[in-house]
Design an enzyme around this catalytic site. Structure first.
Site, short mmCIF file in Angstrom:
data_model
loop_
_atom_site.label_atom_id
_atom_site.label_comp_id
_atom_site.label_asym_id
_atom_site.label_seq_id
_atom_site.Cartn_x
_atom_site.Cartn_y
_atom_site.Cartn_z
N CYS A 91 21.99 51.98 -19.14
CA CYS A 91 20.36 50.80 -19.37
C CYS A 91 20.40 49.86 -20.19
O CYS A 91 19.26 48.89 -19.68
CB CYS A 91 19.70 52.44 -20.98
SG CYS A 91 20.07 53.44 -21.06
N ASN A 137 12.88 57.18 -22.53
CA ASN A 137 14.39 56.72 -22.15
C ASN A 137 13.86 56.83 -19.95
O ASN A 137 14.75 57.64 -20.19
CB ASN A 137 14.83 56.93 -23.00
CG ASN A 137 16.40 56.34 -22.14
OD1 ASN A 137 16.15 55.54 -21.74
ND2 ASN A 137 17.26 56.58 -23.29
N HIS A 179 15.32 47.90 -25.03
CA HIS A 179 15.03 49.06 -24.46
C HIS A 179 14.46 50.89 -25.87
O HIS A 179 14.76 50.28 -26.39
CB HIS A 179 16.84 49.46 -24.21
CG HIS A 179 17.02 50.92 -23.49
ND1 HIS A 179 16.55 51.87 -22.15
CD2 HIS A 179 17.84 51.98 -23.73
CE1 HIS A 179 17.01 52.48 -22.41
NE2 HIS A 179 17.88 53.43 -23.04
O1 UT7 Z 1 19.49 55.19 -23.82
C1 UT7 Z 1 20.07 55.04 -24.33
C2 UT7 Z 1 20.77 56.42 -24.72
N1 UT7 Z 1 20.15 57.48 -25.88
C3 UT7 Z 1 19.90 57.22 -26.70
O2 UT7 Z 1 19.19 55.76 -26.91
C4 UT7 Z 1 20.26 57.89 -27.86
C5 UT7 Z 1 19.96 58.01 -29.17
N2 UT7 Z 1 20.56 59.30 -29.96
C6 UT7 Z 1 19.03 59.59 -30.49
O3 UT7 Z 1 17.75 59.68 -30.33
C7 UT7 Z 1 19.09 60.64 -31.40
O4 UT7 Z 1 20.94 61.14 -32.00
C8 UT7 Z 1 18.60 62.35 -30.42
C9 UT7 Z 1 17.29 61.89 -30.05
C10 UT7 Z 1 19.66 62.73 -29.53
C11 UT7 Z 1 19.32 63.39 -31.91
O5 UT7 Z 1 18.53 63.04 -32.47
P1 UT7 Z 1 18.92 63.47 -34.65
O6 UT7 Z 1 17.70 63.59 -35.91
O7 UT7 Z 1 20.25 62.43 -34.53
O8 UT7 Z 1 19.08 65.03 -34.20
P2 UT7 Z 1 20.06 65.89 -34.37
O9 UT7 Z 1 21.10 65.17 -33.39
O10 UT7 Z 1 20.91 65.66 -35.69
O11 UT7 Z 1 19.97 67.05 -34.01
C12 UT7 Z 1 19.12 67.90 -34.91
C13 UT7 Z 1 18.95 69.44 -34.78
C14 UT7 Z 1 20.13 70.23 -34.76
O12 UT7 Z 1 20.22 71.57 -35.25
P3 UT7 Z 1 20.94 71.97 -35.93
O13 UT7 Z 1 22.38 71.99 -35.14
O14 UT7 Z 1 20.35 71.07 -37.44
O15 UT7 Z 1 20.51 73.66 -36.11
C15 UT7 Z 1 20.02 70.43 -32.82
O16 UT7 Z 1 20.47 71.31 -32.18
O17 UT7 Z 1 17.80 69.07 -33.74
C16 UT7 Z 1 18.44 70.14 -32.99
N3 UT7 Z 1 17.87 69.67 -32.39
C17 UT7 Z 1 16.82 70.56 -30.32
N4 UT7 Z 1 15.34 70.96 -31.47
C18 UT7 Z 1 14.04 71.02 -31.24
C19 UT7 Z 1 18.51 68.29 -30.30
N5 UT7 Z 1 18.08 68.59 -29.46
C20 UT7 Z 1 16.37 69.55 -29.59
C21 UT7 Z 1 14.67 69.31 -29.18
N6 UT7 Z 1 13.92 70.35 -29.30
N7 UT7 Z 1 15.16 68.63 -27.85
#
Ligand code: UT7
Length: 311
Positions: free
Chosen positions: A114, A268, A238
């Site tokens: 990215c 993204n 980004h």
């Molecule tokens: O280009 C650069 C690459 N990437 C990035 O910049 C990504 C950077 N990170 C992020 O943007 C965020 O960390 C995410 C969007 C990936 C995740 O958000 P978060 O607030 O950190 O969520 P989390 O990983 O803490 O997940 C919370 C919950 C989990 O469930 P439990 O374990 O709390 O029951 C996940 O399983 O959300 C769940 N979850 C979803 N639920 C519905 C994860 N993905 C999804 C989804 N829909 N698509």
């Protein structure tokens, strides 16, 4: 300083939009989750007959038109991508042929995920300086849909396809600063090149990294240039997550309006996200000649890069 001035932009997108509700056909997710955690509302995914190089070529043609530059005036072409349809030839060579660029110029792909567009732009400047050229065509083009596991809700809702292209002119008095970084020990976003090795990501760790890398890069550029953020018209990060941009705004203590955002419409798009944003900004009149812009990219590697130029 011999810097890059942005003189033309273009973008290209696949035909089909998938809104957040459409993603529920692939995984257990919801519009509410995606919007509140990321700010993303829709993304473009390529369909039959749409290729990464096709998007790159369309964006590049528009950028040349926008710059008022003929193909034979281009002195180097670089494509930032992690999702070209061939490993050989490079996408830069495919674009080179399609546009009828001169044979005596360098053409190559740059892989820095990215952050790739800014790596490519800096490399283009270095090539122009080394070989005496004037105009560079720099493209970010991705079909992230090719790298995704559509059954992994941690990744598939976050990414999209698209391409953005910029024509830069090397000018003796143009302002220019760039900074780079890499943490090769943090391979927390990984995948490809085939569907059998889909992309995987430790989202929270990338989030923590990004909200540090953006302010650090912005501050490093300001320090090097002797400018203040008040003297900068736009910060173009980004486009990965609205909450990453919001946290960076808070850490830098600047008005949120200074940060351009379009991730709600594209998700993204990796190396394409910054040139896509620049094209929208120019088209809508938000980015006009003479404005000072900071750009920051970050992503798999982990890699990051910052650049300050004037449009
Ligand atoms: O280009 C650069 C690459 N990437 C990035 O910049 C990504 C950077 N990170 C992020 O943007 C965020 O960390 C995410 C969007 C990936 C995740 O958000 P978060 O607030 O950190 O969520 P989390 O990983 O803490 O997940 C919370 C919950 C989990 O469930 P439990 O374990 O709390 O029951 C996940 O399983 O959300 C769940 N979850 C979803 N639920 C519905 C994860 N993905 C999804 C989804 N829909 N698509």
């Amino acid at each position: 300083m011999n810097g890059l001035r942005l003189i033309g932009t273009g973008r290209a997108l696949p035909a089909k939009i998938y809104d957040n509700d459409a993603m529920t056909a692939f995984v257990d997710t919801s519009d509410e989750w995606i919007t509140s955690r990321t700010g993303i509302r829709q993304r473009y995914f390529s369909g039959e007959g749409e290729t990464t190089s096709g998007l790159a070529i369309e964006a590049a043609k528009k950028a040349l038109d926008n710059a008022g530059i003929a193909p034979e005036q281009i002195d180097c072409v670089l494509v930032a991508t992690s999702s070209g349809e061939t490993v050989m030839p490079s996408m830069a060579c495919i674009v080179h042929h399609a546009l009828g660029l001169r044979a005596d110029i360098p053409a190559m792909d740059v892989g820095a995920a990215c952050a790739g567009f800014l790596y490519a732009a800096d490399m283009a400047r270095a090539l122009l300086l080394a070989h005496g050229g004037h105009y560079a065509l720099v493209i970010g083009a991705e079909q992230m849909s090719k790298l995704l596991d559509m059954s992994d809700r941690n990744t598939c809702v976050l990414f999209g396809d698209g391409a953005g292209a910029c024509v830069f002119a090397l000018e003796p008095d143009a302002e220019y600063e760039s900074v780079f970084g890499v943490r090769g020990d943090m391979a927390i976003v990984a995948g490809g090149p085939r569907r059998e090795q889909p992309m995987a990501m430790e989202g929270q760790a990338v989030f923590r990294f990004a909200v540090t890398a953006i302010p650090q890069s912005v501050n490093a550029l300001l320090e090097r240039s002797g400018k203040t953020l008040e003297e900068v018209d736009w910060v173009v990060c980004h486009q990965a997550n609205q909450r990453i941009i919001d946290a960076s705004v808070r850490r830098l203590g600047v008005p949120a309006e200074k940060f351009y955002k379009n991730l709600d419409r594209y998700a993204n798009t990796s190396a394409a996200s910054i040139p896509l944003a620049l094209d929208e900004m120019r088209e809508s009149g938000k980015l006009t000649s003479g404005m000072r812009v900071i750009m920051v990219g970050f992503g798999a590697g982990l890699t990051w890069a910052g650049m300050m130029i004037r449009a």
